[in-house]
Design an enzyme around this catalytic site. Structure first.
Site, PDB file in Angstrom:
ATOM      1  N   ASP A 232       0.839  -1.190   0.000  1.00 34.79           N
ATOM      2  CA  ASP A 232       0.000   0.000   0.000  1.00 34.79           C
ATOM      3  C   ASP A 232       0.876   1.242   0.000  1.00 34.79           C
ATOM      4  OD1 ASP A 232      -1.930   1.951   0.479  1.00 34.79           O
ATOM      5  OD2 ASP A 232      -3.110   0.596   1.727  1.00 34.79           O
ATOM      6  N   HIS A 320      -9.281  -2.535  -9.331  1.00 32.01           N
ATOM      7  CA  HIS A 320      -9.092  -1.242  -8.686  1.00 32.01           C
ATOM      8  C   HIS A 320      -7.990  -0.437  -9.362  1.00 32.01           C
ATOM      9  CE1 HIS A 320      -9.703   1.431  -5.236  1.00 32.01           C
ATOM     10  NE2 HIS A 320      -8.419   1.664  -5.330  1.00 32.01           N
TER      11      HIS A 320
END
Length: 405
Positions: A232, A320
């Protein structure tokens, strides 16, 4: 989630017979929430976080973070492991009285935050142990700006629209002022949040909401992972791109930016129950090394046009990574500095914090995600806030000096 590193210019789609064949994504599950708020990434590539790019170890850090400067350190300093967000509401008052109260409160916040960030903080609790390395930012919400006629970017006053799937709790979002504190660990944040609360109460303001967050520990500058288990913070704008998309244009707003905050609850158990290949197709990246499905290494540019021999995209149409790609938005980028949060069983997820010149940048991406993102079945947006992050305070000055001109 991922701010992709492709060039702003799109190229026409081309079918590639030699692409890596993957089974089509099973979209599965009703959409129960909006998209992941333009992403689950945080750490910058270029600018303040450049030392962490491509897994390089960060340079040694000085013991304290300077508070004074053209821009607030809460945006410019490399992302730190722990955060505390607070929102304040000022007492209702006539515009003239409200402006005076705001001036006083910003002066007190400048004093508190500068003192806590200094090498010799007044509070003895901040002098014990390792350096706190406190960085902070203060932003003004659109409601307060409109109510008091403050000098903020006009685009801020529109706020954000409602997005499909939102389940927002007003008590957990919004606010006249939004403050973000960041540090090397949780301890100094509690101390400084206490000081901010005291300053707010003395000025007739009240804390509207608070939220703490954390990053996963990593070695050697590696990208942290979110609670879905994926890396992330792989991609963010570099310095030149930030000048175009993150900071204001030349003029009174050039050292300010806009913060969009979204509290996103994640159904980690349901996501973990998916087969690994499906999790990767939902995300558009591999779980192990973080590489896009079209690449071989974490920092490879995701290619949203590569196709399998059967004509399907290697990056599925609802992945995504594809839907948040800058190539679908004229190259526009946000500086994403998100944190994990854990407020107990059934309430864990992401604190999406992104900085941009115009909140419409977030709106465009989020509308795509809310409509099609495969992650929607596993996430739910529960709070939202927008704030104009003020330019920094010079030595001897206070935050917000330009608001009243």
């Amino acid at each position: 989630m991922h701010a992709e590193t492709g060039k702003a210019q799109d190229r026409p789609p081309t079918a590639r017979g030699g692409g890596v064949a993957r089974r089509a994504l099973i979209t599965g599950g009703a959409v129960v929430a909006a998209g992941l708020g333009a992403g689950v990434t945080a750490l910058a590539v270029g600018g303040p976080d450049a030392g962490q790019r491509h897994g390089r170890a960060a340079a040694p850090e000085p013991p304290s973070v300077p508070f004074h400067g053209e821009r607030q350190a809460g945006v410019t300093v490399a992302q730190q492991p722990a955060t505390q967000l607070l929102a304040l509401d000022l007492a209702p008052a006539a515009a003239s009285d409200g402006r005076a109260a705001l001036r006083g409160l910003l002066g007190e916040l400048t004093r508190v935050l500068a003192g806590a960030a200094g090498a010799d903080p007044a509070d003895a609790r901040l002098r014990d142990g390792q350096p706190a390395r406190l960085s902070s930012l203060v932003g003004v919400g659109p409601g307060l700006a409109a109510r008091l006629g403050l000098n903020v970017p006009p685009a801020l006053l529109a706020g954000l629209p409602d997005f499909a799937g939102d389940r927002l709790d007003p008590a957990r979002g919004g606010g006249d002022l939004v403050i973000q504190l960041c540090a090397a660990d949780r301890w100094p944040l509690s101390v400084v949040a206490e000081q901010v609360d005291a300053a707010a109460r003395a000025a007739g303001a009240a804390v509207r909401w608070t939220q703490s967050g954390f990053l996963a520990r990593t070695a050697g500058g590696a990208t942290p992972r979110n609670l879905f288990g994926f890396k992330d913070g792989t991609a963010n704008p570099d310095g030149e791109q930030s000048a175009q998309w993150v900071w204001g244009p030349p003029g009174p707003y050039e050292h300010g930016t806009v913060l969009v905050y979204r509290r996103i609850r994640m159904d980690t158990a349901a996501f973990a129950a998916l087969p690994e290949e499906r999790r990767e197709q939902v995300m558009g990246r591999r779980a192990g090394d973080g590489a896009p499905l079209t690449g071989t290494a974490e920092h490879d540019e995701p290619d949203i046009y590569t196709k399998n021999p059967d004509g399907s995209y290697v990056l599925p149409a609802t992945a995504h990574v594809r839907l948040s790609s800058p190539r679908l938005d004229g190259g526009a980028r946000m500086l994403r500095r998100g944190y994990n949060y854990d407020d107990g069983p059934g309430d864990r997820g992401l604190l999406f914090c992104a900085f941009m010149r115009d909140p419409a940048q977030f709106t465009r991406v989020q509308e795509r995600l809310a409509a099609r993102d495969s992650l929607n079945a596993f996430i739910e947006h529960t709070a939202s806030a927008v704030a104009y992050v003020l330019p920094g305070a010079p030595e001897g000055g206070t935050l917000g000096e330009g608001l009243f001109g």
